[in-house]
Design a protein around this motif. Structure first.
Motif, mmCIF file in Angstrom:
data_model
loop_
_atom_site.group_PDB
_atom_site.id
_atom_site.type_symbol
_atom_site.label_atom_id
_atom_site.label_comp_id
_atom_site.label_asym_id
_atom_site.label_seq_id
_atom_site.Cartn_x
_atom_site.Cartn_y
_atom_site.Cartn_z
ATOM 1 N N GLY A 133 0.814 -1.162 -0.089
ATOM 2 C CA GLY A 133 -0.006 -0.086 0.080
ATOM 3 C C GLY A 133 0.980 1.130 0.065
ATOM 4 O O GLY A 133 2.256 1.058 -0.002
ATOM 5 N N ASP A 134 0.217 2.514 -0.128
ATOM 6 C CA ASP A 134 1.091 3.613 0.055
ATOM 7 C C ASP A 134 0.311 4.658 1.004
ATOM 8 O O ASP A 134 -0.628 4.655 1.400
ATOM 9 C CB ASP A 134 1.075 4.332 -1.410
ATOM 10 C CG ASP A 134 -0.059 4.713 -1.854
ATOM 11 O OD1 ASP A 134 -0.642 5.918 -1.683
ATOM 12 O OD2 ASP A 134 -0.604 4.033 -3.034
ATOM 13 N N SER A 135 1.231 5.526 1.264
ATOM 14 C CA SER A 135 0.900 6.769 2.205
ATOM 15 C C SER A 135 1.750 8.024 1.860
ATOM 16 O O SER A 135 2.555 8.564 2.577
ATOM 17 C CB SER A 135 0.947 6.353 3.719
ATOM 18 O OG SER A 135 0.217 7.422 4.449
ATOM 19 N N VAL A 136 1.183 8.439 0.606
ATOM 20 C CA VAL A 136 2.238 9.669 -0.037
ATOM 21 C C VAL A 136 1.662 10.761 -0.453
ATOM 22 O O VAL A 136 1.885 11.654 -1.437
ATOM 23 C CB VAL A 136 2.983 9.187 -1.030
ATOM 24 C CG1 VAL A 136 4.051 7.978 -0.557
ATOM 25 C CG2 VAL A 136 2.287 8.531 -2.070
ATOM 26 N N ASN A 137 0.165 10.830 -0.385
ATOM 27 C CA ASN A 137 -0.848 11.959 -0.843
ATOM 28 C C ASN A 137 -0.105 13.170 -0.588
ATOM 29 O O ASN A 137 -0.156 13.690 0.562
ATOM 30 C CB ASN A 137 -2.181 11.632 -0.430
ATOM 31 C CG ASN A 137 -3.283 12.900 -0.717
ATOM 32 O OD1 ASN A 137 -2.941 13.355 -1.802
ATOM 33 N ND2 ASN A 137 -3.990 12.791 0.077
ATOM 34 N N PRO A 138 0.291 14.079 -1.727
ATOM 35 C CA PRO A 138 0.866 15.049 -1.409
ATOM 36 C C PRO A 138 0.231 16.482 -0.958
ATOM 37 O O PRO A 138 0.627 17.397 -0.636
ATOM 38 C CB PRO A 138 1.758 15.322 -2.702
ATOM 39 C CG PRO A 138 0.794 14.932 -3.652
ATOM 40 C CD PRO A 138 0.154 13.425 -3.168
ATOM 41 N N VAL A 172 5.922 5.012 2.565
ATOM 42 C CA VAL A 172 5.697 6.301 3.098
ATOM 43 C C VAL A 172 6.699 7.389 2.673
ATOM 44 O O VAL A 172 7.853 6.904 2.671
ATOM 45 C CB VAL A 172 5.539 6.092 4.581
ATOM 46 C CG1 VAL A 172 4.983 7.773 5.252
ATOM 47 C CG2 VAL A 172 4.517 5.154 5.157
ATOM 48 N N ASN A 173 6.496 8.456 2.328
ATOM 49 C CA ASN A 173 7.303 9.488 2.290
ATOM 50 C C ASN A 173 7.176 10.524 3.384
ATOM 51 O O ASN A 173 5.913 11.096 3.490
ATOM 52 C CB ASN A 173 6.957 10.234 0.754
ATOM 53 C CG ASN A 173 7.348 9.550 -0.263
ATOM 54 O OD1 ASN A 173 8.170 8.275 -0.260
ATOM 55 N ND2 ASN A 173 7.037 9.908 -1.669
ATOM 56 N N ALA A 174 8.135 10.952 3.817
ATOM 57 C CA ALA A 174 8.047 12.042 5.060
ATOM 58 C C ALA A 174 9.441 12.863 4.907
ATOM 59 O O ALA A 174 10.339 12.461 4.563
ATOM 60 C CB ALA A 174 7.709 11.250 6.310
ATOM 61 N N LEU A 190 6.722 0.464 6.160
ATOM 62 C CA LEU A 190 6.292 0.108 7.359
ATOM 63 C C LEU A 190 5.432 -1.024 7.210
ATOM 64 O O LEU A 190 4.422 -1.084 6.334
ATOM 65 C CB LEU A 190 5.559 1.338 8.216
ATOM 66 C CG LEU A 190 6.490 2.399 8.255
ATOM 67 C CD1 LEU A 190 5.619 3.489 8.844
ATOM 68 C CD2 LEU A 190 7.511 2.311 9.248
ATOM 69 N N ASP A 191 5.651 -1.997 8.169
ATOM 70 C CA ASP A 191 4.580 -3.106 8.151
ATOM 71 C C ASP A 191 3.524 -2.257 8.861
ATOM 72 O O ASP A 191 3.442 -1.616 9.795
ATOM 73 C CB ASP A 191 4.870 -4.399 9.056
ATOM 74 C CG ASP A 191 5.468 -4.044 10.286
ATOM 75 O OD1 ASP A 191 4.444 -4.095 11.546
ATOM 76 O OD2 ASP A 191 6.509 -3.585 10.530
ATOM 77 N N THR A 192 2.237 -3.074 8.652
ATOM 78 C CA THR A 192 0.853 -2.411 9.019
ATOM 79 C C THR A 192 0.479 -2.662 10.497
ATOM 80 O O THR A 192 -0.334 -1.977 10.975
ATOM 81 C CB THR A 192 -0.202 -2.702 7.919
ATOM 82 O OG1 THR A 192 -0.095 -3.998 8.007
ATOM 83 C CG2 THR A 192 -0.260 -1.972 6.664
ATOM 84 N N ALA A 193 1.414 -3.557 11.116
ATOM 85 C CA ALA A 193 0.780 -3.910 12.229
ATOM 86 C C ALA A 193 1.953 -3.264 13.202
ATOM 87 O O ALA A 193 1.922 -3.248 14.397
ATOM 88 C CB ALA A 193 1.256 -5.435 12.614
ATOM 89 N N LEU A 224 12.914 2.513 11.867
ATOM 90 C CA LEU A 224 14.126 2.008 11.883
ATOM 91 C C LEU A 224 15.009 1.959 10.489
ATOM 92 O O LEU A 224 14.489 2.279 9.400
ATOM 93 C CB LEU A 224 14.098 0.637 12.450
ATOM 94 C CG LEU A 224 13.298 0.189 13.314
ATOM 95 C CD1 LEU A 224 12.838 -1.402 13.772
ATOM 96 C CD2 LEU A 224 13.487 0.959 14.698
ATOM 97 N N PRO A 225 16.323 2.188 10.922
ATOM 98 C CA PRO A 225 17.192 1.982 9.468
ATOM 99 C C PRO A 225 16.835 1.104 8.424
ATOM 100 O O PRO A 225 17.080 1.210 7.355
ATOM 101 C CB PRO A 225 18.563 2.006 10.170
ATOM 102 C CG PRO A 225 18.562 2.469 11.638
ATOM 103 C CD PRO A 225 17.044 2.003 12.007
#
Length: 408
Positions: A133-138, A172-174, A190-193, A224-225
């Protein structure tokens, strides 16, 4: 992370899909589409998290189409992936979108990660059976990373996080806030859990209902790295990912149009008798309806021809890897914008006007012809197509390219 970029290729893809490859993946995609078509309307109405559909994608092998064969993947090319997206869209726009986004989220390994680190990422995604999945909506509030030991803490909210509700991982982009890397943008997985990651499950829209595109809230989530793919830069090969996503949209809209045409043909051929003012033996023999469906078919065929050309070209541009220039990248992005314009307008027109040849009976809820329109109408609002027209016009008139963004 390793930085041995001098001796390793920047991206793992090269060459083109041959006829055998395209036929192989197209057959698999068609089998999946046929399964989805049996209850697409019922599933859309249930509006449940598409876990069964995700497992269908996984068991078919489609999730790993783009993963290099040496890491356990399908060893396919982007041209095959675009074909797959289109075929699925003829039956179920939601699952087509889910897969299209997965492909480019997963492909972030090849676009963002250091070449020396890519093998481990590819093996992890295959072994874990990950749907990305993604989480990058700008256009949402910006996610913020703050330094925390040798890693970071993530806070913020992202809406329209496609696939987040069903994926094993989210890309994710942050932006980093403070410290020695202030202002730097990172792509990470990131894992969703993960503790502090909350899937809000608030996706409830007109169409594309089974894309698991709800909001994700992050509260002091540990990054994490080993979660980090790499920095988000304006490097031409890395930023080629965005035009690739837009090309996926064009294929998705085309597939919806083709699906609406096929369903419309089926309904038209089943209509009995003819309009009372007509001398034709049946509706399908009436030149009025033949003209209408012929026009829609011709326009869809034109979009398909352009899509085929650009799909194949994407593999050529990706194969340039680190030698891809900003000018080459920009010119190709304009060509994709041209497809986006005509695919958007054709997809909406076909899904709307198909009712003109299928008649009032086709508006019955039991028929479900509206599903095509609801899906394409919803997703074509992803970013304003008028701005794509402006991009094309500005380039044609003045040779201008738009500034890099997650939309261009």
């Amino acid at each position: 992370m390793s930085t041995n970029t001098e001796t390793l290729r920047r991206t793992p893809w090269s060459g083109h899909a041959d006829d055998a490859e395209i036929a192989h993946w197209s057959a698999i995609a068609q089998a999946v589409a046929d399964t989805l078509a049996t209850d697409a309307l019922e599933r859309d109405r249930a509006n449940a998290t598409p876990r069964t559909e995700a497992e269908l994608l996984r068991s078919s092998g489609l999730l790993d189409l783009l993963v290099p064969a040496e890491y356990g993947g399908g060893g396919g090319h982007f041209e095959s992936a675009f074909h797959t997206v289109r075929i699925l869209a003829t039956a179920d726009g939601s699952i087509s979108q889910l897969l299209a986004y997965h492909y480019f989220n997963q492909a972030g390994i090849g676009f963002y990660a250091d070449p020396a680190d890519q093998p481990a990422w590819w093996r992890r995604t295959v072994q874990g059976g990950w749907l990305w999945g993604d989480s990058v909506n700008p256009v949402d509030p910006t996610l913020v990373l703050t330094e925390d030991g040798d890693g970071y803490r993530l806070n913020g909210l992202k809406r329209f996080s496609t696939g987040s509700g069903v994926g094993e991982v989210i890309i994710v982009n942050a932006i980093i806030q403070g410290g020695t890397e202030d202002g730097k943008v990172l792509a990470f997985v990131l894992d969703t859990a993960r503790e502090g990651l909350e899937l809000l499950g608030d996706w409830d829209h007109l169409g594309q209902r089974l894309t698991a595109s709800g909001s994700v809230k992050y509260t002091d989530v540990a990054v994490l790295p080993g979660d980090i793919l790499g920095p988000v830069t304006d490097e031409p090969i890395a930023s080629l990912l965005t035009p690739g996503v837009q090309l996926g949209f064009g294929n998705f809209y085309l597939g919806v149009a083709q699906g609406a045409l096929a369903k419309g043909r089926e309904l038209l051929l089943a209509r009995k008798n003819a309009w009372f003012l007509s001398n034709a033996a049946s509706y399908s023999r009436d030149v009025v309806f033949q003209r209408a469906i012929g026009e829609l078919k011709a326009r869809t065929a034109a979009v398909e021809a352009l899509a085929e050309k650009l799909n194949r070209r994407f593999d050529a541009e990706v194969a340039r890897s680190g030698t891809l220039t900003a000018a080459q990248r920009g010119e190709y992005a304009i060509a994709i914008a041209e497809l986006k314009v005509v695919a958007t307008e054709t997809g909406i027109e076909v899904a709307n006007r198909i009712f003109e040849v299928t008649g009032a009976s086709s508006t019955a809820n039991s028929v479900g012809l509206d599903l095509f329109w609801r899906n394409v109408r919803t997703h074509t609002l992803h970013d304003p197509v008028d701005y794509k027209k402006i991009e094309v016009g500005a380039h044609f008139l003045h040779g201008e390219l738009q500034p890099l963004s997650l939309y261009t």
